[in-house]
Design a protein around this motif. Structure first.
Motif, short mmCIF file in Angstrom:
data_model
loop_
_atom_site.label_atom_id
_atom_site.label_comp_id
_atom_site.label_asym_id
_atom_site.label_seq_id
_atom_site.Cartn_x
_atom_site.Cartn_y
_atom_site.Cartn_z
N HIS A 155 0.81 -1.21 0.00
CA HIS A 155 0.00 0.00 0.00
C HIS A 155 0.85 1.27 0.00
N MET A 156 1.27 1.66 -1.18
CA MET A 156 2.02 2.90 -1.37
C MET A 156 1.84 3.32 -2.82
N SER A 157 2.17 4.55 -3.12
CA SER A 157 2.05 5.00 -4.50
C SER A 157 2.97 4.18 -5.40
N LEU A 158 2.62 4.09 -6.67
CA LEU A 158 3.44 3.33 -7.60
C LEU A 158 4.85 3.91 -7.68
N ARG A 159 4.96 5.23 -7.66
CA ARG A 159 6.28 5.87 -7.69
C ARG A 159 7.13 5.42 -6.50
N ASN A 160 6.53 5.41 -5.31
CA ASN A 160 7.26 4.98 -4.12
C ASN A 160 7.52 3.48 -4.14
N ALA A 161 6.57 2.71 -4.70
CA ALA A 161 6.75 1.25 -4.75
C ALA A 161 7.96 0.88 -5.57
N ILE A 162 8.17 1.56 -6.68
CA ILE A 162 9.33 1.26 -7.52
C ILE A 162 10.62 1.49 -6.74
N GLU A 163 10.66 2.57 -5.97
CA GLU A 163 11.84 2.84 -5.15
C GLU A 163 12.01 1.79 -4.04
N ALA A 164 10.90 1.19 -3.61
CA ALA A 164 10.95 0.20 -2.53
C ALA A 164 11.35 -1.19 -3.01
N VAL A 165 11.43 -1.40 -4.32
CA VAL A 165 11.89 -2.68 -4.85
C VAL A 165 13.41 -2.70 -4.78
N THR A 166 13.93 -3.22 -3.69
CA THR A 166 15.36 -3.30 -3.45
C THR A 166 15.80 -4.76 -3.39
N PHE A 167 17.10 -4.97 -3.46
CA PHE A 167 17.65 -6.33 -3.33
C PHE A 167 17.18 -6.96 -2.03
N GLU A 168 17.28 -6.22 -0.94
CA GLU A 168 16.90 -6.76 0.37
C GLU A 168 15.42 -7.10 0.43
N ALA A 169 14.56 -6.22 -0.14
CA ALA A 169 13.12 -6.46 -0.09
C ALA A 169 12.73 -7.68 -0.91
N VAL A 170 13.34 -7.85 -2.08
CA VAL A 170 13.02 -9.01 -2.92
C VAL A 170 13.51 -10.29 -2.26
N LEU A 171 14.73 -10.29 -1.75
CA LEU A 171 15.26 -11.50 -1.10
C LEU A 171 14.44 -11.87 0.12
N GLU A 172 14.07 -10.89 0.93
CA GLU A 172 13.25 -11.17 2.11
C GLU A 172 11.89 -11.74 1.71
N THR A 173 11.31 -11.22 0.63
CA THR A 173 10.03 -11.74 0.15
C THR A 173 10.17 -13.20 -0.28
N LEU A 174 11.25 -13.52 -0.96
CA LEU A 174 11.47 -14.90 -1.39
C LEU A 174 11.63 -15.82 -0.19
N ARG A 175 12.33 -15.38 0.83
CA ARG A 175 12.49 -16.19 2.04
C ARG A 175 11.14 -16.42 2.73
N ILE A 176 10.36 -15.35 2.91
CA ILE A 176 9.06 -15.48 3.57
C ILE A 176 8.14 -16.38 2.76
N THR A 177 8.15 -16.22 1.44
CA THR A 177 7.29 -17.03 0.57
C THR A 177 7.66 -18.50 0.65
N ASP A 178 8.95 -18.81 0.59
CA ASP A 178 9.38 -20.21 0.65
C ASP A 178 8.98 -20.84 1.98
N ARG A 179 9.19 -20.13 3.09
CA ARG A 179 8.80 -20.67 4.41
C ARG A 179 7.30 -20.91 4.48
N ALA A 180 6.52 -19.96 3.95
CA ALA A 180 5.07 -20.09 4.02
C ALA A 180 4.58 -21.26 3.20
#
Length: 329
Positions: free
Chosen positions: A165-190
């Motif tokens: 829940h953030m603007s698309l402009r801010n979301a693009i800035e929030a797509v970082t290496f750390e955020a993607v890797l953390e998402t993959l870890r959480i997804t795999d565990r789930a």
């Protein structure tokens, strides 16, 4: 109970009337639920209980309800189908008390009916939605909030979001290496917790055609592909990044063709949610991954345009109840 001015109370009443809400109880307002039961005429009555421990004492064909603490005294005066700060305040109070109940071991899971973000804001609640509020409430005082991710799922497709829940402009800035890797870890565990022993995670790109080798953006090369490589080094079966306009078709599970992926990780809110909702909001379920308790919800909003009309469909709420039971068993 969700937002008192929306369809949450109605779909709750219909879920109980259908016989598919056994073992659940409502945390909300007795006056609102009595009004709703009178409107929908589903042949069910309200049964007030002091705590979840009294659930077994309820007669059949009733809606068990624990009266939430601290609700606005004039909540019933909040008109159906409109943003009202009183409804926002009540929704927030119910969420806070629901978390307290699961943390105390008095409930196994939380299923949240739709809330309205404008109503929360009007009530002075600083969180933009359920996910962020639950994330904060899940953290003991003085500790860091747990990293969480939003997953939307139905029988054909699962998708997990890197940003929500953030603007698309801010979301693009929030797509970082750390955020993607953390998402993959959480997804795999789930996925493993859901019983998938070796989940295959398909990762959607951010740009058209996943960047087309850098022609349409380099986030895939700089951020997403390196995060996938790091996840694979940890034993996570993640592949991509794939073109976001085709990866969901490849992941879709149908009787005719099994999907190529067990779940898709998408970079932004609409990238990931449009495909799932297009397949039908009736069976879609929102699951918050990473919380220390199970939380599900319908994949639709408050539907102010039909609130009080009796036309709301309870299918997604029933699916959310079913998912909550399975994940908390």
């Amino acid at each position: 109970m969700g937002d008192a001015c929306g369809i949450g109370p109605e779909i709750i009443a219909k879920a109980f009337a259908s016989g598919q809400a056994q073992g659940a109880f409502v945390l909300g307002d007795a006056g609102v639920m009595r009004r709703t039961l009178a409107q929908v005429e589903q042949g069910t009555a309200l049964a007030l209980i002091d705590s979840p421990r009294d659930l077994g004492l309820c007669p059949p064909n009733c809606v068990p309800l624990v009266q939430a603490r601290g609700l606005p005294a004039d909540l019933l005066q909040a008109g159906l189908g409109r943003v009202d700060a009183r409804a926002g305040a009540a929704a927030a109070a119910c969420i806070e008390q629901a978390v307290s109940l699961v943390q105390a071991g008095e409930a196994r899971a939380i299923v949240t009916a739709p809330i309205h973000k404008e109503a929360l804001s009007a009530a002075g609640v600083t969180f933009p939605g359920h996910t962020e509020m639950l994330q904060a409430l899940a953290a003991p005082a003085g500790t860091a909030v747990p990293p969480v991710r939003m997953m939307l799922a139905n029988d054909e497709l699962r998708t997990v979001l890197v940003t929500i829940h953030m603007s698309l402009r801010n979301a693009i800035e929030a797509v970082t290496f750390e955020a993607v890797l953390e998402t993959l870890r959480i997804t795999d565990r789930a996925m493993r917790a859901f019983g998938i022993a070796a989940p295959h995670v398909g990762v959607a790109g951010l740009n058209p055609h996943a960047g087309e080798g850098g022609l349409f953006g380099d986030e895939e090369q700089r951020i997403i592909a390196p995060a996938i490589a790091a996840a694979r080094a940890e034993g996570i079966d993640a592949t991509g990044p794939y073109a976001p306009d085709t990866v969901f078709m490849r992941a879709r599970q149908t009787p005719e063709r099994p999907g190529e992926f067990d779940v898709v990780v998408a970079m932004t809110h609409d990238h990931g949610l449009i495909p799932v909702k297009y397949l039908g909001v009736e069976q879609g379920v929102n699951v918050t991954l990473g919380l220390p308790f199970v939380r599900t919800s319908p994949d639709h909003g408050t539907a102010f345009d039909i609130a009080g009309s009796g036309r709301a469909d309870a299918s997604s709420l029933i699916a959310a109840l079913r998912m909550a039971r399975r994940l908390s068993a």
